[in-house]
Write a protein that holds these residues in place. Structure first.
Motif, mmCIF file in Angstrom:
data_model
loop_
_atom_site.group_PDB
_atom_site.id
_atom_site.type_symbol
_atom_site.label_atom_id
_atom_site.label_comp_id
_atom_site.label_asym_id
_atom_site.label_seq_id
_atom_site.Cartn_x
_atom_site.Cartn_y
_atom_site.Cartn_z
ATOM 1 N N GLY A 197 1.060 4.117 -2.803
ATOM 2 C CA GLY A 197 0.905 5.543 -2.487
ATOM 3 C C GLY A 197 2.059 6.360 -3.024
ATOM 4 N N THR A 222 0.838 -1.221 0.000
ATOM 5 C CA THR A 222 0.000 0.000 0.000
ATOM 6 C C THR A 222 0.859 1.252 0.000
ATOM 7 N N LYS A 223 1.933 1.195 0.786
ATOM 8 C CA LYS A 223 2.845 2.346 0.844
ATOM 9 C C LYS A 223 3.494 2.594 -0.517
ATOM 10 N N GLU A 267 1.980 9.291 -5.694
ATOM 11 C CA GLU A 267 2.582 10.609 -5.420
ATOM 12 C C GLU A 267 3.575 10.992 -6.511
#
Length: 918
Positions: free
Chosen positions: A882, A878-879, A886
């Motif tokens: 993300g 998930t990181k 970004e």
């Protein structure tokens, strides 16, 4: 052989044949003989007869001689005879015939009169026309000039020269279209035999006359370099006739040919002219040839700076002459002693044109000092001042200032005093030169005209001083009655001996000075009219019927009186415009006045002076008009005629118009203020333009840098596009790209760590599978679902075993109850054995249960660990997602930034285009 003895001067038997018969036989022999020796002898005989029987040889033998040139080119001797014969019949030079007579080729030479010479010239032209009727003959002659044999080349050069002399334009046209025709002739200058080289110079002189196309070809065939080398080799100005021929050829190439003049200047050939004018201290005993050479050299300089050339070309040559020191060398000749008069005169003219209109050259000339011992004749300074003051307001002011009382230096003689010395000397030529030079100091300069009114002269001791203007008019009106002697007074300008005004040259010079002085200067007109004797003198001169020589003076008097009318401000009551016109009508008559005024422009010398700025005078007596004065006459003649013919009603209308204009002075003042304001705004706008120009340069530099950066970003974008699987990166900055690369490396490292952890999990699952196999469970899927199923199976087995254990415990309890309820009859041994069996089984079941519980706890613990690892991996995934989102967002922001930059660049380009810088 008897035939040739008769031809060559032997004593043949029988009657002598006539000249025409002999020539006819020789022509037949030339045409029909098969032996080369016979043809050669016949041609040699024709050559010997070609001067005495020029007409007969020319009419009968020319075609045969041309045939010889075509067919017998291998024999240089017969070719030489043929060329000499053609030269003799075409040449009109009387000296050649006299030379031939002195060599015994004819018995007597009658000196031809004018008519016979004209007939000879016509005969040469006729034979020339016959020869060039076939252009191939000229081409054949050019081909023969390539022969190195002296007996062929030299006669060929002489023949082509005389052909050009007789029919220049036609022969030039044939040579111009002939392949390599001019180049072949230029090779003559490189011939080691001086006779051929020198005659080649004469040939090129004739070839380059008045033909700009040939002049350009000759110039670009390196003619300037070759000619200057020859001049240097021959001794420059000290050289002989060859130097003169080279200079004449250079003049042909440069005069009225702007292309060659520019080529001469760009080739740095002006610098090579400086050594020509180096003269020593002792200049006595110049040879006639040196005078001629130096005169031609000075003419060559004048051609380069002639006023008839374009202003830009003249200014460029003037600059080069100053920079290389040529002007300084010419000034040295001016100040040297012993220089012949005609060279000095030509040097004056040359220096005048070198400094004419050139501020730098004029300033240098102003710094040149003439030696005081012996004193330099005033005429030298006077003639040169005419061009020194041309478009030179600074020089004009300096000349006039030397005449003002505040600048008089008793210990030195100024230029102004020299001018006055010439103006009032006894030499009429000096009078004229001084008057014209002083007029040039006033040309188009109202300030100096007013300043010159302050100049005071003392006529004699004890008498009051008079102004320069009044002294000039006194000389005109009184003539010999004016006192010949004058002396300087304290704090006043110097005065010189007045000259008699009886000579036409002196009077013309003074009238030209006065006309130039009061023209367009109402104050000077008032000063002139204030002398009560001036107007009666002018009207008396105009009204008289004088001789032819005095008509020019009458015309100039009419011009002077007309200027007094046209530029009159009506400040003197007795001499207003109207009263002067009435005076003209009563004493002279308007028509008579206009007729006398026209005497100026009808004069022959006026027409000559008006044609070109250079002063060209066959004799000193013909120095009457100056070119600048002719322009003044042209401007004033028409307006003066109109002013004289205007009626009083027209004058009143003009006065009304003037009053109306005066009423509008305030409007004019407003316009002037508006103009000043606009000038101020214009200056501000100019400053803004200058500032914006600098900003434009800065923007251009910034734009260039941004374009470079954009190109770099595009390159980086293409690289990242390949590396990041088509991600849209456009124009990333270097730092952001490095950070992104670090993040990518970090993602790769995390991915590798996850692979390691996944491997560990795979190992753990394999261990669990192994343990499950030991418990008899055949299921062992590679994934977590299989592991959960195995755990569930284990749980069910444990539960069934627990149920079995519970059942066994219940059986044990039941057995114990039954054992207690039984009688004592039961034997202790049997009971003990049964309990022991049951206890063993129970212990085994308990041990198995504990082991299964431990295995289950381990598997649950491993399951919890696997679940925790999966949660960690899910969080890291998930990181990463993300971070990817970004990064995409940052990429979108960069694209928007680049779009903004492109929009700004388009806006800057539009601003630059609006400013006119693109």
């Amino acid at each position: 052989m008897n035939f040739f003895r008769g031809v060559m001067g032997g004593q043949p038997a029988g009657p002598q044949p006539s000249g025409a018969e002999t020539i006819q036989k020789l022509c037949d022999r030339v045409a029909s003989s098969t032996l080369l020796e016979d043809r050669r002898d016949a041609v040699r005989a024709l050559k010997s007869l070609s001067k005495k029987y020029r007409l007969e040889v020319g009419t009968q033998a020319m075609s045969d001689l041309v045939q010889i040139l075509q067919t017998d080119r291998s024999d240089s001797e017969i070719i030489g005879y043929a060329l000499d014969t053609l030269f003799n019949i075409i040449c009109n030079d009387e000296e050649e015939e006299q030379d031939a007579a002195s060599m015994g080729m004819r018995k007597a030479v009658a000196v031809p009169d004018e008519n016979s010479q004209k007939q000879m010239d016509d005969l040469g032209v006729q034979f020339t026309d016959k020869f060039i009727q076939d252009p191939e003959n000229i081409t054949l002659l050019l081909t023969l000039l390539e022969e190195f044999d002296f007996h062929v080349r030299w006669p060929g050069v002489k023949l082509l020269t005389i052909l050009l002399k007789n029919q220049c334009v036609q022969v030039q046209g044939i040579i111009l279209v002939s392949p390599m025709g001019v180049s072949r002739l230029m090779d003559l200058l490189a011939d080691s035999r001086e006779v051929i080289r020198n005659d080649g110079l004469l040939l090129l002189q004739q070839l380059t006359k008045s033909n700009a196309a040939i002049q350009k070809i000759v110039a670009f065939e390196n003619a300037f370099e070759r000619l200057l080398d020859i001049i240097t080799e021959e001794g420059s100005s000290d050289g002989g006739i060859v130097v003169e021929d080279c200079l004449i050829l250079l003049l042909n190439l440069l005069r009225n040919n702007s292309s060659n003049q520019n080529f001469f200047k760009e080739g740095s050939y002006i610098q090579r002219m400086k050594p020509w004018f180096e003269v020593g201290d002792d200049n006595s005993g110049w040879s006639a040839q040196k005078v001629t050479n130096l005169h031609l050299m000075l003419q060559l300089v004048r051609v380069m700076v002639s006023p008839v050339n374009s202003p830009g070309a003249t200014a460029s040559c003037q600059k080069s002459m100053y920079q290389c020191g040529l002007l300084q060398q010419l000034c040295t000749i001016l100040m040297a002693t012993g220089v012949p008069a005609d060279i000095l005169t030509e040097t004056i003219n040359t220096v005048s044109e070198v400094i004419r209109g050139s501020q730098v050259n004029q300033d240098y000339f102003a710094s040149v000092n003439a030696p005081s011992n012996p004193p330099r004749p005033a005429i030298v300074v006077l003639l040169m001042s005419m061009c020194f003051l041309y478009r030179n307001q600074k020089g004009q002011g300096e000349i006039v200032a030397t005449l003002l009382p505040s600048t008089i230096d008793a210990n030195s003689i100024s230029a102004g005093q020299l001018l006055c010395g010439g103006l009032f000397s006894v030499d009429s030529l000096s009078n004229w030169c001084a008057a014209v030079a002083l007029a040039h100091a006033l040309q188009d300069n109202l300030t100096q005209k007013e300043q010159l009114l302050r100049v005071q002269l003392a006529t004699s001791l004890g008498k009051p001083p008079v102004s320069l203007l009044q002294q000039c008019t006194n000389i005109l009106s009184q003539g010999d009655k004016v006192n010949r002697r004058s002396f300087p007074t304290e704090n006043q300008g110097s005065s010189m001996d007045p000259c008699p005004a009886s000579k036409v040259q002196t009077r013309v010079g003074l009238l030209m000075l006065l006309c130039t002085w009061i023209s367009n200067c109402p104050i000077a007109v008032t000063h002139f009219l204030h002398n009560q004797e001036n107007v009666p003198f002018l009207t008396g001169q105009i009204s008289e019927n004088l001789g032819e020589d005095e008509r020019l003076v009458q015309g100039l008097c009419a011009l002077l009186l007309g200027i007094c009318i046209y530029h009159n401000d009506n400040s003197l009551e007795n001499y207003t415009k109207e009263k002067l016109k009435q005076l003209i009508e009563k004493r002279i008559g308007k028509e008579n006045f206009v007729e006398k005024l026209s005497f100026i422009t009808k004069h022959e010398l006026y027409s000559r002076a008006a044609q070109k700025p250079q002063p060209v005078f066959p004799s000193p007596e013909q120095m009457l008009f100056d070119h600048e004065f002719t322009k003044l006459v042209k401007d004033l003649e028409g307006v003066i005629t109109k002013a004289v013919h205007k009626s009083s009603e027209e004058e009143k209308k003009e006065e009304e118009v003037k009053k109306t204009l005066e009423q509008h002075d305030s409007i004019v003042t407003q316009y002037k203020e508006l103009i000043r304001e606009q000038d101020s705004q214009l200056q501000e706008l100019k400053e803004q333009v200058s500032s914006m120009s600098s900003q434009k340069e800065m923007m251009q530099s910034t734009l260039t840098q941004q374009l470079s950066q954009i190109q770099q970003h595009k390159d980086q974008y293409n690289i990242l596009k390949l590396k990041l699987d088509g991600s849209q990166v456009n124009g990333l900055q270097t730092e952001e790209l490095a950070q992104l690369r670090v993040e990518v490396e970090e993602l790769r490292r995390l991915q590798a760590l996850l692979h390691i952890q996944q491997g560990d999990k795979d190992t753990l699952i394999a261990a669990l599978r192994s343990e499950s196999a030991q418990t008899g469970d055949a299921a062992g899927g590679p994934d977590n679902t299989q592991l959960i199923q195995e755990l569930e199976a284990l749980r069910s087995r444990v539960q069934s075993q627990q149920a079995e254990i519970s059942q066994l415990q219940m059986d044990r309890v039941d057995l114990l109850r039954r054992a207690e309820a039984q009688s004592s009859e039961a034997s202790a041994a049997g009971e003990t054995s049964e309990d022991s069996d049951l206890g063993g089984r129970l212990a085994a079941q308990t041990s198995e249960t504990d082991r299964l519980k431990e295995s289950l706890a381990g598997m649950e613990q491993q399951m919890a660990s696997t679940t925790s690892t999966e949660a960690i991996l899910q969080a890291e995934k998930t990181k990463l997602q993300g971070e990817v989102q970004e990064s995409k967002k940052e990429q979108d922001d960069l694209l928007m930034l680049l779009a903004d930059q492109d929009q700004k660049i388009s806006s800057l380009k539009q601003k630059l285009k609006d400013l006119g810088h693109m």
